[in-house]
Every structure is written in structure tokens, then in C-alpha cells.
Design a protein around this motif. Structure first.
Motif, PDB file in Angstrom:
ATOM      1  N   ASN A   1       0.841  -1.193   0.000  1.00  0.00           N
ATOM      2  CA  ASN A   1       0.000   0.000   0.000  1.00  0.00           C
ATOM      3  C   ASN A   1       0.872   1.238   0.000  1.00  0.00           C
ATOM      4  O   ASN A   1       2.045   1.202   0.395  1.00  0.00           O
ATOM      5  CB  ASN A   1      -0.989   0.011   1.178  1.00  0.00           C
ATOM      6  CG  ASN A   1      -0.280  -0.016   2.520  1.00  0.00           C
ATOM      7  OD1 ASN A   1       0.349   0.972   2.907  1.00  0.00           O
ATOM      8  ND2 ASN A   1      -0.366  -1.140   3.230  1.00  0.00           N
ATOM      9  N   GLU A   2       0.298   2.338  -0.473  1.00  0.00           N
ATOM     10  CA  GLU A   2       1.079   3.569  -0.657  1.00  0.00           C
ATOM     11  C   GLU A   2       1.571   4.145   0.660  1.00  0.00           C
ATOM     12  O   GLU A   2       2.625   4.784   0.716  1.00  0.00           O
ATOM     13  CB  GLU A   2       0.256   4.608  -1.423  1.00  0.00           C
ATOM     14  CG  GLU A   2      -0.985   5.139  -0.726  1.00  0.00           C
ATOM     15  CD  GLU A   2      -2.194   4.240  -0.883  1.00  0.00           C
ATOM     16  OE1 GLU A   2      -3.300   4.660  -0.493  1.00  0.00           O
ATOM     17  OE2 GLU A   2      -2.025   3.113  -1.374  1.00  0.00           O
ATOM     18  N   GLN A   3       0.823   3.907   1.746  1.00  0.00           N
ATOM     19  CA  GLN A   3       1.241   4.415   3.048  1.00  0.00           C
ATOM     20  C   GLN A   3       2.594   3.847   3.451  1.00  0.00           C
ATOM     21  O   GLN A   3       3.475   4.583   3.918  1.00  0.00           O
ATOM     22  CB  GLN A   3       0.189   4.071   4.099  1.00  0.00           C
ATOM     23  CG  GLN A   3       0.564   4.467   5.521  1.00  0.00           C
ATOM     24  CD  GLN A   3      -0.504   4.053   6.525  1.00  0.00           C
ATOM     25  OE1 GLN A   3      -1.687   4.219   6.299  1.00  0.00           O
ATOM     26  NE2 GLN A   3      -0.074   3.501   7.648  1.00  0.00           N
TER      27      GLN A   3
ATOM     28  N   HIS B   1       5.416   5.282   1.196  1.00  0.00           N
ATOM     29  CA  HIS B   1       5.766   6.651   1.597  1.00  0.00           C
ATOM     30  C   HIS B   1       6.565   6.650   2.896  1.00  0.00           C
ATOM     31  O   HIS B   1       7.521   7.429   3.051  1.00  0.00           O
ATOM     32  CB  HIS B   1       4.506   7.501   1.756  1.00  0.00           C
ATOM     33  CG  HIS B   1       3.809   7.753   0.462  1.00  0.00           C
ATOM     34  ND1 HIS B   1       2.469   8.095   0.382  1.00  0.00           N
ATOM     35  CD2 HIS B   1       4.252   7.713  -0.816  1.00  0.00           C
ATOM     36  CE1 HIS B   1       2.128   8.248  -0.881  1.00  0.00           C
ATOM     37  NE2 HIS B   1       3.191   8.026  -1.629  1.00  0.00           N
TER      38      HIS B   1
END
Length: 284
Positions: free
Chosen positions: A265-267, A270
Motif C-alpha cells: 500500500n502507498e502508506q 511513503h
């Protein structure tokens, strides 16, 4: 009851505490409730018990809409109505419209089967309690045909849970519980060897270091699992990624090659990018 003992298989690395738990559940005649992180082989365990003991496998994959009755049988009233409108003679025997569920199929096996009830925590909170009588007595009553179905052999029942919700105490009392701990590095090497025999030691060393370092990053929403490590190794081999690309220095400077197999997931991507940025600033 089988006098065989489960010891793992040539395609599934089972730790000693896991095989002990499986054999204890079989001896007691109780379902074994398996919990653990997603990707630690909970569902596959039932398949491997069946494979290792040479037993038939019945699978019941639970969804949020699944009802306990569906595991026993369902009465297909719609099909009977349709056949009556068409004048089909079989409409006069209600047994033609009883659809057997996986528990009924397991009860009818000529040899002791393995029954997987997968992800039981996905269903309604009352679902486990609705199965208590059948799991205890190994029988159930079919009201439409006035028959009692009795298990020919008590199945080896494997129940998996991802801990999405708490299970009722009355249900837990009837199970033998085992939590599959996440494999340590040595066990993981054995698992990798099963899937990729002869993998070069340097590549495996660097990949495992990168993998376990990634799992230790605080704040990850989803830690990469065993299945994701295996997918990642497959990609590393397919792309012929050199071990040097996974070295500790590179891990602090950039995302791992093909990181989409590990970070889902992008979280988390990042988060990892911010940590890399901070390491780069500190290294100046």
C-alpha cells in the motif's frame, strides 16, 4: 481415528510445535484453531495434513454472508418450484432438492477426512456458536427428509482465523488452539529451500536481511509475509538482480528492487521513502 502422525511434508515446512499441536488435536478429537499473520500458511496447513496423511480434503471457505446451515445442507426451494412448473416428476421427492454442504460431505467419507473451515472470523459472530452441536456430536438432523446424518469418521477439522473478530468462549473451549509464529531466519531458509532449491547463498542472505529489516520498520501498516518473500525471490531470480543491489548500504539509500512484491500500500511505500530521505540527510 488415525494412528498416523503428521510430521510435515516435502513441500511444507512445519515446526515441531505446529506438528505437536496438530497431532494433539487429532488425539483429542477436537478441531484445531489456527491463528497467525496472513501469509504464514494457515490455509495450506489443512492441505498438507491431508497430503501427508493421505486423506481426502474438504474445504469450506467462509465469507461475511456465510451461514452455518450452509455447511450442513441447503434446501433449494427455487429449483423445486421451477421443476413443478415444468411438470418434472422428481419434484415429488424433496431429497432431490437437498444440496449437501462440506460438513455433510466430510461426514460421508469412507476414510477419516480433513475438513478446512477457512477464515471463520469473517462470518457473523453467531456463526461459530451455530456449529457447536454438530462439532460436538458429529451428527445433524435434516428436517426436510427426516433423517439424521452421522459422521462415519470424526474429521480432522482445521479452522483458521485472522483475528478480525473475537470468537465466542464456548466455541474456543471446544478447540485446540495454536498460533503460528512468524518464521525466524533459519526456518525461513528451510521454507525458501523447498520452493527454490539451490538458491545462491549470497542472494538469499542479502534478500533475507532486506526482508527482515523491512519487517522491523516501525509504523508499517502491513508487514510483508512469507508468501510475499517467495514472490519477491521469484522476481529477483527472473530479473537476475545481483546480491549487491540488496546490500545494507543500498537498503538505506533506496527502495528494494521490485518492492511492489513486498510493500502492498502507498502508506508503507511513503513511510519507507521518508526513512530513506532521513538516512540520506544524516549521511551527508
Amino acid at each position: 481415528m488415525t494412528d498416523q502422525r503428521f510430521t510435515g511434508t516435502d513441500r511444507y515446512v512445519a515446526t515441531e510445535d505446529l506438528t505437536t499441536a496438530v497431532n494433539a488435536a487429532v488425539t483429542l478429537g477436537r478441531p484445531i484453531l489456527i491463528k497467525g499473520e496472513p501469509g504464514t500458511g494457515k490455509t495450506q496447513l489443512a492441505e498438507e495434513i491431508a497430503h501427508g496423511l493421505e486423506r481426502p480434503l474438504l474445504q469450506w471457505h467462509i465469507k461475511s454472508t456465510t451461514k452455518a446451515q450452509q455447511g450442513l445442507y441447503e434446501y433449494d426451494a427455487v429449483a423445486r418450484l421451477r421443476d413443478s412448473q415444468l411438470g418434472d416428476e422428481k419434484v415429488h421427492d424433496i431429497a432431490n432438492y437437498i444440496v449437501r454442504g462440506p460438513m455433510w460431505e466430510a461426514f460421508e467419507q469412507e476414510v477419516q477426512p480433513v475438513l478446512l473451515i477457512d477464515e471463520i472470523d469473517k462470518a457473523d459472530i453467531e456463526f461459530p456458536n451455530d456449529l457447536l452441536r454438530e462439532l460436538d456430536r458429529m451428527e445433524f438432523y435434516v428436517y426436510e427428509t427426516h433423517q439424521t446424518v452421522v459422521a462415519k469418521h470424526r474429521p480432522i477439522i482445521v479452522i483458521t482465523s485472522n483475528n478480525e473478530k473475537e470468537l465466542p468462549d464456548a466455541f474456543l473451549r471446544r478447540c485446540f488452539f495454536h498460533y503460528i509464529r512468524f518464521p525466524d531466519a533459519d526456518t525461513m531458509r528451510d521454507i525458501v529451500e523447498v520452493h527454490y532449491p539451490g538458491l545462491k547463498k549470497q542472494l538469499l542472505d542479502e534478500a533475507l536481511h532486506a526482508f527482515y529489516d523491512l519487517r522491523e520498520v516501525p509504523g508499517l501498516k502491513k508487514k510483508p509475509s512469507t508468501s510475499e518473500l517467495l514472490d519477491w525471490l521469484k522476481l529477483l531470480l527472473a530479473e537476475d538482480v545481483p546480491p549487491e543491489a540488496l546490500s545494507s548500504d543500498d537498503r538505506r539509500k533506496t527502495l528494494p528492487p521490485l518492492h511492489g512484491a513486498l510493500l502492498k500500500n502507498e502508506q508503507d511505500v511513503h513511510l519507507f521513502e521518508r526513512l530513506i530521505f532521513l538516512n540520506q540527510r544524516e549521511g551527508r
